[in-house]
Motif scaffolding. Structure first.
Motif, PDB file in Angstrom:
ATOM      1  N   MET A  70       0.954  -1.052   0.204  1.00  0.00           N
ATOM      2  CA  MET A  70      -0.063  -0.078  -0.110  1.00  0.00           C
ATOM      3  C   MET A  70       0.835   1.069  -0.047  1.00  0.00           C
ATOM      4  O   MET A  70       1.915   1.279   0.727  1.00  0.00           O
ATOM      5  CB  MET A  70      -1.048  -0.021   1.278  1.00  0.00           C
ATOM      6  N   THR A  71       0.448   2.221  -0.748  1.00  0.00           N
ATOM      7  CA  THR A  71       1.274   3.461  -0.883  1.00  0.00           C
ATOM      8  C   THR A  71       0.873   4.426   0.360  1.00  0.00           C
ATOM      9  O   THR A  71       0.018   4.528   0.794  1.00  0.00           O
ATOM     10  CB  THR A  71       0.590   4.324  -2.110  1.00  0.00           C
ATOM     11  N   SER A  72       2.130   4.777   0.932  1.00  0.00           N
ATOM     12  CA  SER A  72       2.029   5.650   2.007  1.00  0.00           C
ATOM     13  C   SER A  72       1.781   7.220   1.475  1.00  0.00           C
ATOM     14  O   SER A  72       1.909   7.538   0.471  1.00  0.00           O
ATOM     15  CB  SER A  72       3.133   5.867   2.830  1.00  0.00           C
ATOM     16  N   ASN A  73       1.191   8.058   2.799  1.00  0.00           N
ATOM     17  CA  ASN A  73       0.806   9.485   2.304  1.00  0.00           C
ATOM     18  C   ASN A  73       1.983  10.081   1.878  1.00  0.00           C
ATOM     19  O   ASN A  73       2.103  10.964   1.008  1.00  0.00           O
ATOM     20  CB  ASN A  73       0.294  10.008   3.549  1.00  0.00           C
ATOM     21  N   ALA A  74       3.358   9.685   2.493  1.00  0.00           N
ATOM     22  CA  ALA A  74       4.442  10.479   2.107  1.00  0.00           C
ATOM     23  C   ALA A  74       4.702  10.319   0.721  1.00  0.00           C
ATOM     24  O   ALA A  74       5.376  11.129   0.048  1.00  0.00           O
ATOM     25  CB  ALA A  74       5.565  10.174   2.970  1.00  0.00           C
ATOM     26  N   SER A  75       4.604   8.839   0.178  1.00  0.00           N
ATOM     27  CA  SER A  75       4.811   8.404  -1.192  1.00  0.00           C
ATOM     28  C   SER A  75       3.827   9.215  -2.222  1.00  0.00           C
ATOM     29  O   SER A  75       4.401   9.707  -3.233  1.00  0.00           O
ATOM     30  CB  SER A  75       4.768   7.022  -1.315  1.00  0.00           C
ATOM     31  N   LEU A  76       2.697   9.277  -1.773  1.00  0.00           N
ATOM     32  CA  LEU A  76       1.621  10.069  -2.488  1.00  0.00           C
ATOM     33  C   LEU A  76       1.922  11.441  -2.740  1.00  0.00           C
ATOM     34  O   LEU A  76       1.979  12.059  -4.028  1.00  0.00           O
ATOM     35  CB  LEU A  76       0.548   9.946  -1.894  1.00  0.00           C
ATOM     36  N   VAL A  77       2.564  12.072  -1.798  1.00  0.00           N
ATOM     37  CA  VAL A  77       2.917  13.543  -1.685  1.00  0.00           C
ATOM     38  C   VAL A  77       4.261  13.688  -2.437  1.00  0.00           C
ATOM     39  O   VAL A  77       4.103  14.731  -3.438  1.00  0.00           O
ATOM     40  CB  VAL A  77       3.273  14.241  -0.147  1.00  0.00           C
ATOM     41  N   SER A  78       5.250  12.783  -2.462  1.00  0.00           N
ATOM     42  CA  SER A  78       6.554  12.897  -3.190  1.00  0.00           C
ATOM     43  C   SER A  78       6.187  12.785  -4.442  1.00  0.00           C
ATOM     44  O   SER A  78       6.787  13.414  -5.397  1.00  0.00           O
ATOM     45  CB  SER A  78       7.258  11.695  -2.805  1.00  0.00           C
ATOM     46  N   PHE A  79       5.214  11.835  -5.062  1.00  0.00           N
ATOM     47  CA  PHE A  79       4.655  11.396  -6.377  1.00  0.00           C
ATOM     48  C   PHE A  79       4.224  12.921  -7.046  1.00  0.00           C
ATOM     49  O   PHE A  79       4.595  13.292  -8.017  1.00  0.00           O
ATOM     50  CB  PHE A  79       3.875  10.466  -6.383  1.00  0.00           C
ATOM     51  N   VAL A  80       3.299  13.517  -6.285  1.00  0.00           N
ATOM     52  CA  VAL A  80       2.648  14.655  -6.875  1.00  0.00           C
ATOM     53  C   VAL A  80       3.720  15.937  -7.016  1.00  0.00           C
ATOM     54  O   VAL A  80       3.797  16.606  -7.982  1.00  0.00           O
ATOM     55  CB  VAL A  80       1.426  15.150  -5.942  1.00  0.00           C
ATOM     56  N   ASP A  81       4.581  15.867  -5.873  1.00  0.00           N
ATOM     57  CA  ASP A  81       5.616  16.782  -5.882  1.00  0.00           C
ATOM     58  C   ASP A  81       6.497  16.763  -7.075  1.00  0.00           C
ATOM     59  O   ASP A  81       6.874  17.946  -8.016  1.00  0.00           O
ATOM     60  CB  ASP A  81       6.542  16.747  -4.843  1.00  0.00           C
ATOM     61  N   SER A  82       6.847  15.482  -7.503  1.00  0.00           N
ATOM     62  CA  SER A  82       7.665  15.322  -8.649  1.00  0.00           C
ATOM     63  C   SER A  82       7.033  15.527 -10.017  1.00  0.00           C
ATOM     64  O   SER A  82       7.571  16.159 -10.811  1.00  0.00           O
ATOM     65  CB  SER A  82       8.225  13.819  -8.756  1.00  0.00           C
ATOM     66  N   VAL A 104       4.798  18.047 -10.267  1.00  0.00           N
ATOM     67  CA  VAL A 104       4.875  19.852 -10.179  1.00  0.00           C
ATOM     68  C   VAL A 104       6.198  20.099 -10.924  1.00  0.00           C
ATOM     69  O   VAL A 104       6.161  20.931 -11.358  1.00  0.00           O
ATOM     70  CB  VAL A 104       4.572  20.171  -8.878  1.00  0.00           C
ATOM     71  N   ALA A 105       7.160  19.474 -10.288  1.00  0.00           N
ATOM     72  CA  ALA A 105       8.343  19.848 -10.662  1.00  0.00           C
ATOM     73  C   ALA A 105       8.662  19.473 -12.133  1.00  0.00           C
ATOM     74  O   ALA A 105       9.263  20.330 -12.865  1.00  0.00           O
ATOM     75  CB  ALA A 105       9.547  18.948  -9.683  1.00  0.00           C
ATOM     76  N   TYR A 106       8.222  18.661 -12.671  1.00  0.00           N
ATOM     77  CA  TYR A 106       8.177  18.237 -14.013  1.00  0.00           C
ATOM     78  C   TYR A 106       7.533  19.301 -14.867  1.00  0.00           C
ATOM     79  O   TYR A 106       8.240  19.533 -16.075  1.00  0.00           O
ATOM     80  CB  TYR A 106       7.469  16.776 -14.395  1.00  0.00           C
ATOM     81  N   VAL A 107       6.396  20.038 -14.361  1.00  0.00           N
ATOM     82  CA  VAL A 107       5.796  20.967 -14.994  1.00  0.00           C
ATOM     83  C   VAL A 107       6.810  22.165 -14.862  1.00  0.00           C
ATOM     84  O   VAL A 107       6.624  22.827 -16.152  1.00  0.00           O
ATOM     85  CB  VAL A 107       4.522  21.211 -14.355  1.00  0.00           C
ATOM     86  N   LYS A 108       7.218  22.404 -14.044  1.00  0.00           N
ATOM     87  CA  LYS A 108       8.079  23.606 -13.941  1.00  0.00           C
ATOM     88  C   LYS A 108       9.399  23.586 -14.799  1.00  0.00           C
ATOM     89  O   LYS A 108       9.877  24.649 -15.525  1.00  0.00           O
ATOM     90  CB  LYS A 108       8.684  23.930 -12.692  1.00  0.00           C
ATOM     91  N   LYS A 168      -1.492  22.776  -6.120  1.00  0.00           N
ATOM     92  CA  LYS A 168      -1.649  23.843  -7.072  1.00  0.00           C
ATOM     93  C   LYS A 168      -0.429  23.897  -7.729  1.00  0.00           C
ATOM     94  O   LYS A 168       0.657  24.136  -7.296  1.00  0.00           O
ATOM     95  CB  LYS A 168      -2.078  24.925  -6.297  1.00  0.00           C
ATOM     96  N   VAL A 169      -0.445  24.078  -9.204  1.00  0.00           N
ATOM     97  CA  VAL A 169       0.471  24.549 -10.205  1.00  0.00           C
ATOM     98  C   VAL A 169       1.016  25.823 -10.114  1.00  0.00           C
ATOM     99  O   VAL A 169       1.874  26.367 -10.029  1.00  0.00           O
ATOM    100  CB  VAL A 169       0.567  23.596 -11.557  1.00  0.00           C
ATOM    101  N   ASP A 170      -0.283  26.471 -10.553  1.00  0.00           N
ATOM    102  CA  ASP A 170      -0.334  27.957 -10.601  1.00  0.00           C
ATOM    103  C   ASP A 170      -1.679  28.584 -10.312  1.00  0.00           C
ATOM    104  O   ASP A 170      -2.735  27.608 -10.042  1.00  0.00           O
ATOM    105  CB  ASP A 170       0.144  28.485 -11.920  1.00  0.00           C
ATOM    106  N   ASP A 171      -2.108  29.736 -10.625  1.00  0.00           N
ATOM    107  CA  ASP A 171      -3.576  29.932 -10.424  1.00  0.00           C
ATOM    108  C   ASP A 171      -4.551  29.503 -11.262  1.00  0.00           C
ATOM    109  O   ASP A 171      -5.646  29.514 -11.265  1.00  0.00           O
ATOM    110  CB  ASP A 171      -3.577  31.596 -10.778  1.00  0.00           C
ATOM    111  N   ASP A 172      -3.978  28.784 -12.505  1.00  0.00           N
ATOM    112  CA  ASP A 172      -4.874  28.078 -13.376  1.00  0.00           C
ATOM    113  C   ASP A 172      -5.324  26.551 -13.058  1.00  0.00           C
ATOM    114  O   ASP A 172      -6.382  26.150 -13.906  1.00  0.00           O
ATOM    115  CB  ASP A 172      -4.431  28.169 -14.655  1.00  0.00           C
ATOM    116  N   TRP A 173      -4.245  25.833 -12.573  1.00  0.00           N
ATOM    117  CA  TRP A 173      -4.667  24.407 -12.642  1.00  0.00           C
ATOM    118  C   TRP A 173      -3.720  23.738 -11.520  1.00  0.00           C
ATOM    119  O   TRP A 173      -3.090  24.481 -10.850  1.00  0.00           O
ATOM    120  CB  TRP A 173      -4.508  23.846 -14.012  1.00  0.00           C
ATOM    121  N   PHE A 174      -4.179  22.399 -11.319  1.00  0.00           N
ATOM    122  CA  PHE A 174      -3.580  21.573 -10.219  1.00  0.00           C
ATOM    123  C   PHE A 174      -3.228  20.232 -10.590  1.00  0.00           C
ATOM    124  O   PHE A 174      -4.108  19.704 -11.571  1.00  0.00           O
ATOM    125  CB  PHE A 174      -4.563  21.789  -8.867  1.00  0.00           C
TER     126      PHE A 174
END
Length: 148
Positions: A1-13, A15-19, A115-121
């Motif tokens: 099962m995926t931990s909350n920390a892994s879920l957050v890290s995945f989304v963080d990565s 967002v970094a990819y978008v930037k 949030k990525v920016d004021d337009d999307w998430f």
């Protein structure tokens, strides 16, 4: 099962990819069902703050569809709730959804959005198990198992 920390890290990565790569390239990657943002049960989804689907790799027919007023099987406006959490920067949101890997059984899902920016998430989610029905004072109610 995926931990909350892994879920957050995945989304963080993601967002970094978008930037690093820009919105267009990132959305193409997030929408690719064989792309680098599919990790086991995890995948990235994206919405604008109006509720329009921008990325959903396993449901491409929903791209461009506004889902803000769509409700989950428990009557919750789940995209609205995710959008509200993301407007604050980031956050979690519980909702219910049919799990195609489990004969479309309705299960509780924990989503994490950023949030990525004021337009999307962006977000990702994990199933936490079948919804269970409980009876309280003669009323039926469904609750997620293992909710904090």
């Amino acid at each position: 099962m995926t931990s909350n920390a892994s879920l957050v890290s995945f989304v963080d990565s993601a967002v970094a990819y978008v930037k690093t790569n820009g919105r267009e390239k990132a959305l193409a990657e997030f929408n690719n069902p064989n792309g680098s943002f599919i990790k086991g049960e995890l995948y990235i989804y994206a919405y604008d703050f109006n509720g329009t689907t921008l990325a959903l790799p396993f449901n491409p027919e929903k791209i461009g569809i506004n889902r803000m007023n769509e409700i989950d099987p428990q009557g919750e406006f789940f995209i609205w709730n995710m959008s509200d959490a993301a407007r604050n920067g980031s956050g979690y949101s519980w909702y219910y959804y049919a799990n195609s890997a489990q004969n479309n059984t309705v299960e509780a899902k924990l989503g994490y959005v950023e949030k990525v920016d004021d337009d999307w998430f962006l977000g990702s989610c994990v199933y936490s198990g079948p919804a269970v029905t409980v009876t309280t004072n003669g009323l039926n109610a469904t609750k997620a198992r293992n909710q904090p």
